[in-house]
Design a protein around this motif. Sequence first.
Motif, PDB file in Angstrom:
ATOM      1  N   GLN A  33       5.941   5.818  10.080  1.00 15.17           N
ATOM      2  CA  GLN A  33       5.886   6.035   8.638  1.00 15.17           C
ATOM      3  C   GLN A  33       7.166   5.551   7.963  1.00 15.17           C
ATOM      4  O   GLN A  33       7.132   4.941   6.892  1.00 15.17           O
ATOM      5  CB  GLN A  33       5.672   7.527   8.343  1.00 15.17           C
ATOM      6  CG  GLN A  33       5.764   7.906   6.867  1.00 15.17           C
ATOM      7  CD  GLN A  33       4.741   7.166   6.014  1.00 15.17           C
ATOM      8  OE1 GLN A  33       3.629   6.926   6.460  1.00 15.17           O
ATOM      9  NE2 GLN A  33       5.125   6.822   4.796  1.00 15.17           N
ATOM     10  N   LEU A  34       8.310   5.797   8.605  1.00 13.55           N
ATOM     11  CA  LEU A  34       9.595   5.392   8.045  1.00 13.55           C
ATOM     12  C   LEU A  34       9.671   3.881   7.904  1.00 13.55           C
ATOM     13  O   LEU A  34      10.043   3.354   6.846  1.00 13.55           O
ATOM     14  CB  LEU A  34      10.724   5.899   8.936  1.00 13.55           C
ATOM     15  CG  LEU A  34      12.149   5.549   8.502  1.00 13.55           C
ATOM     16  CD1 LEU A  34      12.469   6.146   7.145  1.00 13.55           C
ATOM     17  CD2 LEU A  34      13.151   6.034   9.539  1.00 13.55           C
ATOM     18  N   TYR A  35       9.323   3.148   8.964  1.00 11.77           N
ATOM     19  CA  TYR A  35       9.377   1.683   8.924  1.00 11.77           C
ATOM     20  C   TYR A  35       8.353   1.114   7.945  1.00 11.77           C
ATOM     21  O   TYR A  35       8.616   0.120   7.265  1.00 11.77           O
ATOM     22  CB  TYR A  35       9.152   1.102  10.315  1.00 11.77           C
ATOM     23  CG  TYR A  35      10.258   1.417  11.298  1.00 11.77           C
ATOM     24  CD1 TYR A  35      11.576   1.568  10.860  1.00 11.77           C
ATOM     25  CD2 TYR A  35       9.996   1.562  12.651  1.00 11.77           C
ATOM     26  CE1 TYR A  35      12.590   1.856  11.753  1.00 11.77           C
ATOM     27  CE2 TYR A  35      11.019   1.855  13.552  1.00 11.77           C
ATOM     28  CZ  TYR A  35      12.309   2.002  13.101  1.00 11.77           C
ATOM     29  OH  TYR A  35      13.311   2.276  13.991  1.00 11.77           O
ATOM     30  N   ALA A  36       7.180   1.735   7.870  1.00 14.28           N
ATOM     31  CA  ALA A  36       6.157   1.265   6.935  1.00 14.28           C
ATOM     32  C   ALA A  36       6.641   1.411   5.494  1.00 14.28           C
ATOM     33  O   ALA A  36       6.420   0.524   4.659  1.00 14.28           O
ATOM     34  CB  ALA A  36       4.867   2.045   7.150  1.00 14.28           C
ATOM     35  N   GLN A  37       7.304   2.520   5.205  1.00 13.53           N
ATOM     36  CA  GLN A  37       7.828   2.739   3.857  1.00 13.53           C
ATOM     37  C   GLN A  37       8.917   1.727   3.516  1.00 13.53           C
ATOM     38  O   GLN A  37       8.919   1.143   2.421  1.00 13.53           O
ATOM     39  CB  GLN A  37       8.394   4.158   3.742  1.00 13.53           C
ATOM     40  CG  GLN A  37       9.000   4.469   2.370  1.00 13.53           C
ATOM     41  CD  GLN A  37       9.578   5.863   2.301  1.00 13.53           C
ATOM     42  OE1 GLN A  37       9.264   6.716   3.136  1.00 13.53           O
ATOM     43  NE2 GLN A  37      10.443   6.099   1.334  1.00 13.53           N
TER      44      GLN A  37
ATOM     45  N   GLU B 179       8.796  -1.222   0.597  1.00 16.37           N
ATOM     46  CA  GLU B 179       9.801  -1.298  -0.464  1.00 16.37           C
ATOM     47  C   GLU B 179      10.460  -2.676  -0.506  1.00 16.37           C
ATOM     48  O   GLU B 179      10.708  -3.224  -1.584  1.00 16.37           O
ATOM     49  CB  GLU B 179      10.852  -0.206  -0.252  1.00 16.37           C
ATOM     50  CG  GLU B 179      10.310   1.201  -0.487  1.00 16.37           C
ATOM     51  CD  GLU B 179      11.371   2.268  -0.277  1.00 16.37           C
ATOM     52  OE1 GLU B 179      12.494   1.910   0.142  1.00 16.37           O
ATOM     53  OE2 GLU B 179      11.075   3.445  -0.515  1.00 16.37           O
ATOM     54  N   LEU B 180      10.778  -3.227   0.665  1.00  9.10           N
ATOM     55  CA  LEU B 180      11.404  -4.553   0.706  1.00  9.10           C
ATOM     56  C   LEU B 180      10.457  -5.623   0.170  1.00  9.10           C
ATOM     57  O   LEU B 180      10.870  -6.505  -0.591  1.00  9.10           O
ATOM     58  CB  LEU B 180      11.814  -4.895   2.142  1.00  9.10           C
ATOM     59  CG  LEU B 180      13.016  -4.137   2.686  1.00  9.10           C
ATOM     60  CD1 LEU B 180      13.203  -4.435   4.175  1.00  9.10           C
ATOM     61  CD2 LEU B 180      14.280  -4.505   1.923  1.00  9.10           C
ATOM     62  N   LEU B 181       9.187  -5.559   0.567  1.00  9.62           N
ATOM     63  CA  LEU B 181       8.222  -6.558   0.113  1.00  9.62           C
ATOM     64  C   LEU B 181       7.950  -6.452  -1.381  1.00  9.62           C
ATOM     65  O   LEU B 181       7.551  -7.431  -2.013  1.00  9.62           O
ATOM     66  CB  LEU B 181       6.911  -6.415   0.901  1.00  9.62           C
ATOM     67  CG  LEU B 181       6.987  -6.786   2.387  1.00  9.62           C
ATOM     68  CD1 LEU B 181       5.651  -6.528   3.072  1.00  9.62           C
ATOM     69  CD2 LEU B 181       7.397  -8.249   2.558  1.00  9.62           C
ATOM     70  N   SER B 182       8.158  -5.266  -1.939  1.00  7.67           N
ATOM     71  CA  SER B 182       7.948  -5.084  -3.379  1.00  7.67           C
ATOM     72  C   SER B 182       9.178  -5.474  -4.199  1.00  7.67           C
ATOM     73  O   SER B 182       9.175  -5.369  -5.421  1.00  7.67           O
ATOM     74  CB  SER B 182       7.569  -3.631  -3.681  1.00  7.67           C
ATOM     75  OG  SER B 182       8.652  -2.758  -3.388  1.00  7.67           O
ATOM     76  N   GLY B 183      10.258  -5.924  -3.491  1.00  8.74           N
ATOM     77  CA  GLY B 183      11.450  -6.381  -4.206  1.00  8.74           C
ATOM     78  C   GLY B 183      12.512  -5.328  -4.411  1.00  8.74           C
ATOM     79  O   GLY B 183      13.433  -5.520  -5.205  1.00  8.74           O
TER      80      GLY B 183
END
Length: 202
Positions: free
Chosen positions: A94-98, A102-106
Motif C-alpha cells: 500500500q505504501l509503495y502504491a501510494q 503521487e509521483l505519477l500525478s506530478g
Amino acid sequence: MLLIRSGTVCPASSDSTQHAEETVKTWFKNERTTHHQRPLRLQHRSYYSQLPRVASFIGTSNQKELLTDTTGSRRFLCVEVLEKIDCTKPDHGQLYAQLKAELLSGERYWFTTEEERAIQKHNKLFYRQLPEQEVFFKCFRLPKEGEEGVRLSAMEIYCKLQKNFPAALRGSNPNSFAKLLVGLGVERVHTRYGNQYRVVTL
C-alpha cells in the motif's frame, strides 16, 4: 549487520556475515541487470526522463554527533529517538502504491530551498565538533551586524591556526579548510585577488 533482500532491509546474524555479503552483492548485481532505469520527472521539469535507479538508506547510531560536512547536511535528516521504536510491520504494498500514484500525478518529491535551510538548521544538533572548528573560534569570531571585521584569505586563516595549533590541523589543507569556513557561516567575499572571508580577530 543489515541484509538487503528484494528491497527490504533485514537483520543478519554475526556468524553469517560472509554469506550475507555475498547475498547483497548478488542482489545488487541482479538489480543492475534486470532494472536498469526508471522514468523520473526532474525538478522544475514537466516531462519524464530515464534515469538510473537510486535508493535511500536508513541507519541508527548510539552517537549523537554524526555529521561532519557542514555544506552537505541537506542530504541527511537526523531524528533523535526518545521513545521505544514501533516495530509493527508496515503495509509495503500500500505504501509503495501510494508513493507511485503521487509521483505519477506530478507530486513534488524534492525539497524547496526553504525546506533545505530548515533541514540544515535542524541538523546542527547532530554535528561532530571538529578540531579545526574549535581552534578557529579560539582565534576568530563572526562579525556582528554592522561590524566590518577584516577580510582574510583561507590560506591566511589556515596558516595562523596552523602556527598556533599544528596538531589540530593535522590532516587538513587550505582547500578543505575553505569549505569548512563556508560551513561555519563565514561570509565569503569574491575579489580580483581571490576569495576572502570576513572575520574578527580575537
